[in-house]
Design a protein around this motif. Structure first.
Motif, PDB file in Angstrom:
ATOM      1  N   PRO A  79       0.831  -1.209   0.000  1.00  0.00           N
ATOM      2  CA  PRO A  79       0.000   0.000   0.000  1.00  0.00           C
ATOM      3  C   PRO A  79       0.864   1.257   0.000  1.00  0.00           C
ATOM      4  CG  PRO A  79      -0.766  -1.559   1.645  1.00  0.00           C
ATOM      5  CD  PRO A  79       0.533  -2.099   1.134  1.00  0.00           C
ATOM      6  N   GLU A  80       0.364   2.279  -0.694  1.00  0.00           N
ATOM      7  CA  GLU A  80       1.156   3.515  -0.802  1.00  0.00           C
ATOM      8  C   GLU A  80       0.602   4.606   0.100  1.00  0.00           C
ATOM      9  OE1 GLU A  80       2.634   5.272  -4.272  1.00  0.00           O
ATOM     10  OE2 GLU A  80       2.368   3.466  -5.504  1.00  0.00           O
ATOM     11  N   PRO A  81       1.460   5.225   0.922  1.00  0.00           N
ATOM     12  CA  PRO A  81       0.999   6.353   1.735  1.00  0.00           C
ATOM     13  C   PRO A  81       0.898   7.620   0.887  1.00  0.00           C
ATOM     14  CG  PRO A  81       3.306   5.847   2.204  1.00  0.00           C
ATOM     15  CD  PRO A  81       2.873   4.890   1.144  1.00  0.00           C
ATOM     16  N   VAL A  82      -0.123   8.424   1.135  1.00  0.00           N
ATOM     17  CA  VAL A  82      -0.283   9.693   0.424  1.00  0.00           C
ATOM     18  C   VAL A  82      -0.456  10.803   1.451  1.00  0.00           C
ATOM     19  CG1 VAL A  82      -1.582  10.927  -1.342  1.00  0.00           C
ATOM     20  CG2 VAL A  82      -1.544   8.426  -1.361  1.00  0.00           C
ATOM     21  N   ASP A  83       0.409  11.792   1.381  1.00  0.00           N
ATOM     22  CA  ASP A  83       0.311  12.936   2.295  1.00  0.00           C
ATOM     23  C   ASP A  83      -0.658  13.956   1.730  1.00  0.00           C
ATOM     24  OD1 ASP A  83       3.823  12.644   2.878  1.00  0.00           O
ATOM     25  OD2 ASP A  83       2.162  11.983   4.151  1.00  0.00           O
ATOM     26  N   LEU A  84      -1.608  14.344   2.558  1.00  0.00           N
ATOM     27  CA  LEU A  84      -2.592  15.330   2.099  1.00  0.00           C
ATOM     28  C   LEU A  84      -2.657  16.462   3.114  1.00  0.00           C
ATOM     29  CD1 LEU A  84      -5.411  12.774   1.243  1.00  0.00           C
ATOM     30  CD2 LEU A  84      -4.063  14.038  -0.432  1.00  0.00           C
ATOM     31  N   CYS A  85      -3.357  17.541   2.769  1.00  0.00           N
ATOM     32  CA  CYS A  85      -3.590  18.557   3.793  1.00  0.00           C
ATOM     33  C   CYS A  85      -4.751  18.064   4.658  1.00  0.00           C
ATOM     34  CB  CYS A  85      -3.882  19.921   3.179  1.00  0.00           C
ATOM     35  SG  CYS A  85      -5.499  20.035   2.433  1.00  0.00           S
ATOM     36  N   ALA A  86      -4.927  18.683   5.827  1.00  0.00           N
ATOM     37  CA  ALA A  86      -5.883  18.158   6.805  1.00  0.00           C
ATOM     38  C   ALA A  86      -7.295  18.039   6.227  1.00  0.00           C
ATOM     39  CB  ALA A  86      -5.890  19.047   8.045  1.00  0.00           C
ATOM     40  N   SER A  87      -7.745  19.092   5.502  1.00  0.00           N
ATOM     41  CA  SER A  87      -9.137  19.057   5.033  1.00  0.00           C
ATOM     42  C   SER A  87      -9.304  18.005   3.941  1.00  0.00           C
ATOM     43  CB  SER A  87      -9.566  20.437   4.542  1.00  0.00           C
ATOM     44  OG  SER A  87      -8.718  20.843   3.495  1.00  0.00           O
ATOM     45  N   ASP A  88      -8.288  17.846   3.078  1.00  0.00           N
ATOM     46  CA  ASP A  88      -8.366  16.827   2.028  1.00  0.00           C
ATOM     47  C   ASP A  88      -8.380  15.424   2.628  1.00  0.00           C
ATOM     48  OD1 ASP A  88      -6.436  18.417  -0.652  1.00  0.00           O
ATOM     49  OD2 ASP A  88      -8.382  18.861   0.265  1.00  0.00           O
ATOM     50  N   PHE A 114      -3.781   6.655   8.133  1.00  0.00           N
ATOM     51  CA  PHE A 114      -2.420   6.185   8.406  1.00  0.00           C
ATOM     52  C   PHE A 114      -1.727   7.129   9.390  1.00  0.00           C
ATOM     53  CE2 PHE A 114       0.873   3.353   7.642  1.00  0.00           C
ATOM     54  CZ  PHE A 114       2.065   3.965   7.284  1.00  0.00           C
ATOM     55  N   GLY A 115      -2.573   7.807  10.192  1.00  0.00           N
ATOM     56  CA  GLY A 115      -2.004   8.723  11.179  1.00  0.00           C
ATOM     57  C   GLY A 115      -1.750  10.087  10.573  1.00  0.00           C
ATOM     58  N   GLY A 116      -2.006  11.138  11.337  1.00  0.00           N
ATOM     59  CA  GLY A 116      -1.827  12.511  10.854  1.00  0.00           C
ATOM     60  C   GLY A 116      -2.704  12.756   9.646  1.00  0.00           C
ATOM     61  N   ASP A 117      -2.153  13.433   8.653  1.00  0.00           N
ATOM     62  CA  ASP A 117      -2.932  13.719   7.454  1.00  0.00           C
ATOM     63  C   ASP A 117      -2.523  12.807   6.310  1.00  0.00           C
ATOM     64  OD1 ASP A 117      -2.632  17.185   8.314  1.00  0.00           O
ATOM     65  OD2 ASP A 117      -4.186  15.730   8.862  1.00  0.00           O
ATOM     66  N   THR A 118      -2.014  11.632   6.676  1.00  0.00           N
ATOM     67  CA  THR A 118      -1.592  10.686   5.653  1.00  0.00           C
ATOM     68  C   THR A 118      -2.639   9.580   5.528  1.00  0.00           C
ATOM     69  OG1 THR A 118       0.683  11.142   6.254  1.00  0.00           O
ATOM     70  CG2 THR A 118       0.288   9.161   4.953  1.00  0.00           C
ATOM     71  N   VAL A 119      -2.942   9.227   4.284  1.00  0.00           N
ATOM     72  CA  VAL A 119      -3.832   8.081   4.081  1.00  0.00           C
ATOM     73  C   VAL A 119      -3.075   7.021   3.287  1.00  0.00           C
ATOM     74  CG1 VAL A 119      -5.948   9.457   4.131  1.00  0.00           C
ATOM     75  CG2 VAL A 119      -4.826   8.986   1.948  1.00  0.00           C
ATOM     76  N   PRO A 176      -1.288   5.262  -8.585  1.00  0.00           N
ATOM     77  CA  PRO A 176      -2.420   5.317  -7.658  1.00  0.00           C
ATOM     78  C   PRO A 176      -2.456   6.635  -6.895  1.00  0.00           C
ATOM     79  CG  PRO A 176      -1.179   3.280  -7.386  1.00  0.00           C
ATOM     80  CD  PRO A 176      -0.424   4.116  -8.346  1.00  0.00           C
ATOM     81  N   VAL A 177      -1.279   7.166  -6.585  1.00  0.00           N
ATOM     82  CA  VAL A 177      -1.225   8.417  -5.831  1.00  0.00           C
ATOM     83  C   VAL A 177      -1.817   9.547  -6.669  1.00  0.00           C
ATOM     84  CG1 VAL A 177       0.307  10.064  -4.712  1.00  0.00           C
ATOM     85  CG2 VAL A 177       0.803   7.618  -4.601  1.00  0.00           C
ATOM     86  N   GLU A 178      -1.443   9.552  -7.957  1.00  0.00           N
ATOM     87  CA  GLU A 178      -1.972  10.598  -8.835  1.00  0.00           C
ATOM     88  C   GLU A 178      -3.477  10.479  -8.994  1.00  0.00           C
ATOM     89  OE1 GLU A 178       1.537  11.007 -11.863  1.00  0.00           O
ATOM     90  OE2 GLU A 178      -0.414  11.277 -12.844  1.00  0.00           O
ATOM     91  N   ILE A 179      -3.947   9.249  -9.101  1.00  0.00           N
ATOM     92  CA  ILE A 179      -5.388   9.040  -9.244  1.00  0.00           C
ATOM     93  C   ILE A 179      -6.101   9.611  -8.031  1.00  0.00           C
ATOM     94  CG2 ILE A 179      -7.223   7.322  -9.404  1.00  0.00           C
ATOM     95  CD1 ILE A 179      -5.142   5.464 -10.722  1.00  0.00           C
ATOM     96  N   LEU A 180      -5.575   9.267  -6.843  1.00  0.00           N
ATOM     97  CA  LEU A 180      -6.226   9.736  -5.629  1.00  0.00           C
ATOM     98  C   LEU A 180      -6.206  11.259  -5.563  1.00  0.00           C
ATOM     99  CD1 LEU A 180      -7.639   8.879  -3.015  1.00  0.00           C
ATOM    100  CD2 LEU A 180      -5.461   9.198  -1.859  1.00  0.00           C
ATOM    101  N   ARG A 181      -5.082  11.854  -5.916  1.00  0.00           N
ATOM    102  CA  ARG A 181      -4.990  13.325  -5.838  1.00  0.00           C
ATOM    103  C   ARG A 181      -6.002  13.983  -6.780  1.00  0.00           C
ATOM    104  NH1 ARG A 181      -1.267  15.148  -2.523  1.00  0.00           N
ATOM    105  NH2 ARG A 181       0.629  13.942  -2.131  1.00  0.00           N
TER     106      ARG A 181
END
Ligand code: ADP
Ligand code: MG
Length: 631
Positions: A496-505, A526-531, A545-550
């Motif tokens: 699985p790939e972690p993706v860092d996002l801002c809090a609201s996202d 995944f803790g904090g603002d990471t999914v 997958p990260v790009e798709i999610l973004r």
């Protein structure tokens, strides 16, 4: 606290006036409604200074007997209701008996009226609610009411009035609504001695629509009509090319009364979903006729809003009628190169062709319904077991290029669930390619130009197709059907790939986990603002997958206010379809061109990409002949 007191009638009337009479346009509306209730066949309205100075309404209706003139301007006095029960079967536009009283309370009113039977008329003047004695006068049969210096005795109200042109705009809008709802009545409107509208009676609102909004719009309207029990729905809706930036061109009439209804407005928007660019609104002129006891018109002083006994059923009727209309109508953009004569010459042929197309489309739509109603599991199981597809699937199956020769990026659009999965056993489809109407599928000798458009000969001309828009549309329709039937196939990630996002996202993504899962995207906190992304849609094999999610996050959060579930799902599907579709600039092999062209009718409405841009333009042979002066 001071003692409780009964309010004097003048205060009561001023309060009522505040509710009913907001501006000059409200006076026009109330007076014209009275004229219509009085059975007038001709109503002349003239206005000075946007109505702030004077409003005159003259009708040839039944008139008021001299003995009743005082009652007409008294509050809660009406000839339209007798007993409480009448409230639940209101057949007239008025019934509250407070309009004239309210108007007379806040202006100077002169009322002249004569019934057909009376030899002379009578005149009554009221200034700020104070009536002078009734005097005989000479006048034509009917009623003439003049209202001057509106709000002269309520300065606070007067201050709220806008410029003359703004107020006149409201007056015109009010008259437009009344005249559209009553085409059989002759109307005229004058402003500062200038004639704005002269509308002779007609039996169809189309002439009125053309008068108010121009021929071009009137020519681009589609007639529709349906009946459900005692409820008749009829009227015109705009071709998608006639969209507007707001919903002001959506007229809805209930038993001759212009109303607003959020739920029906929503049904309209829903029906046009995918046919219009995001943010554009359809045009409509719709009438509902239903027994008065099925609707409560007494929920709003200006009767602009009503309460339907069975709003849900009306919603379905409107949505169903529109969808059927769109399914059985050729909405292709035709380039309007035609001159007026040319249009006439082509009309007979067009009508014949339209009829043929319609019957083919109806058959096609029936086939679709049948597919839709087939148990969703059946086809899947067969696909999974590697069994033969059901007969209707093979019958309409689009010939596939040999598997090896079929380039990977076109696999999503070639037919079977297995192909769409890139070889995985299908698990969510139940979606057979749809039967294609014979005349529209015959697109011979297609070629690609500028690596972005396909040009194809059709039965009656030439189609120029936007390759990206069409492919996106086909994919969107396929994806939507699948999601509605279950979920999209997911490709699981080994790591699985972690993706860092801002809090609201991050919050938005986790809140919509279920929806994303339907699209094949599994996310976990995944803790904090990471999914953590653990799977992604199989159809997007090769993308990150990260790009798709973004990209999806952008859609999730772009709406501003919380969008409704279906809008959101639609947004996400658009995003996926757009990413997966071939791009403008992609060179295609002849097989790929053929595959795309063959499938352009698999989509329910392949004439527009999901963003509402047209997918194809059609030049009929007549168009070309005319352009080359061959006629
Ligand atoms: P409502 O329309 O709710 O009855 P109004 O205050 O608007 O109340 O009008 C009061 C009454 O005056 C009406 O019920 C009708 O009898 C009479 N009236 C008003 N305008 C006209 C008109 N133009 N022609 C004939 N009668 C009228
Ligand atoms: Mg009235």
């Amino acid at each position: 606290m001071p003692s409780i007191q009964q309010l004097p009638p003048s205060v009561v009337n001023k309060i009522a006036a505040g509710e009913v009479i907001e501006r000059p346009a409200s006076v026009v509306k109330e007076l014209v409604e009275n004229s219509l209730d009085a059975g007038a066949t001709r109503i002349d309205v003239s206005v000075e200074q946007g109505g702030l100075e004077a409003i005159r309404v003259v009708d040839n209706g039944c008139g008021i007997a001299p003995g009743e003139l005082n009652l007409a301007v008294a509050s809660h006095a009406t000839s339209k209701l007798r007993v409480a029960d009448d409230l639940f079967r209101v057949q007239t536009l008025g019934f509250r008996g407070e309009a004239l009283a309210s108007i007379a309370e806040v202006s100077r009113v002169t009322l002249r009226s004569r019934t057909a039977a009376a030899e002379a008329g009578a005149e009554l003047e009221v200034v700020a609610g104070q009536a002078a004695p009734i005097a005989p006068c000479g006048c034509a049969a009917g009623t003439a009411i003049e209202v001057r210096n509106l709000f002269f005795n309520t300065p606070v109200r007067r201050k709220f009035m806008r410029s003359v042109s703004t107020e006149m705009g409201h007056v015109t809008e009010a008259l437009t609504r009344l005249a559209l709802a009553h085409p059989q009545v002759h109307f005229s409107l004058r402003h500062n001695q200038r004639s704005l509208y002269e509308l002779p009676p007609c039996d169809n609102p189309l002439a009125r629509i053309a008068h108010f909004f121009g021929r071009e719009l009137a020519d681009a309207l589609l007639w529709l009509e349906s009946r459900d029990g005692d409820v008749r729905l009829s009227g015109y809706v705009g071709h998608p090319s006639q969209s507007r930036p707001n919903n002001r061109m959506q007229y809805l009439f209930l038993n001759g009364r212009s109303i607003r209804d959020r739920s029906l407005g929503h049904a309209l928007a829903e029906a046009y979903r995918g046919l219009l660019l995001t943010g554009r609104c359809p045009v409509s002129f719709l009438s509902l006729e239903l027994p008065p006891e099925l609707v409560d018109v007494n929920v709003h002083p200006t009767k602009l809003e009503v309460r339907f006994q069975d709003g849900g059923r009306l919603y379905s009727q409107l949505l169903g009628t529109l969808r059927t209309k769109f399914l059985t109508t050729d909405l292709t953009h035709r380039l309007d190169a035609a001159t007026a004569e040319g249009r006439e010459a082509g009309a007979a042929h067009d009508a014949q062709r339209a009829a043929q197309l319609r019957s083919e489309l109806v058959d096609w739509a029936k086939g679709q319904m049948a597919d839709w109603q087939a148990p969703a599991g059946a086809a899947n199981d067969q696909a999974a077991n590697g069994q033969a597809a059901p007969a209707h699937q093979t019958r309409f199956e689009v010939p596939l290029p040999p598997a090896a020769a079929a380039p990977l990026r076109l696999t999503p659009l070639v037919g079977s669930a297995a192909a769409i999965n890139g070889g995985h056993a299908g698990n969510g489809s139940g979606m057979a390619p749809h039967p294609i109407p014979a005349s529209v599928s015959r697109a011979a000798g297609a070629l690609q130009i500028h690596n972005r458009y396909l040009v194809a000969e059709t039965a009656d001309g030439v189609a120029v197709i936007d390759q990206h828009a069409l492919h996106e549309r086909i994919l969107y329709e396929q994806l939507r059907e699948r999601v509605l039937a279950g979920a999209l196939e997911a490709q699981h990630l080994l790591v699985p790939e972690p993706v860092d996002l801002c809090a609201s996202d991050a919050a938005a993504v986790l809140e919509e986990r279920e929806l994303l899962a339907k699209l094949g995207i599994k996310v976990e906190p995944f803790g904090g603002d990471t999914v953590l992304v653990s799977s992604y849609p199989a159809m997007l094999a090769g993308s990150s997958p990260v790009e798709i999610l973004r990209a999806l996050v952008e859609r999730l959060t772009s709406g501003g206010r919380a969008p409704d579930r279906r809008d959101l799902l639609d947004e996400l599907l658009h995003s996926l379809a757009c990413r997966a579709a071939i791009k403008a600039g992609d060179p295609l092999s002849p097989e790929e061109v053929a595959a795309l062209i063959e499938q352009r009718h698999l989509a329910q409405d392949s004439h527009h990409c999901p963003h509402g841009r047209p997918t194809e333009l059609v030049f009929t042979r007549e168009d070309l002949d005319r352009q080359f002066k061959r006629t």
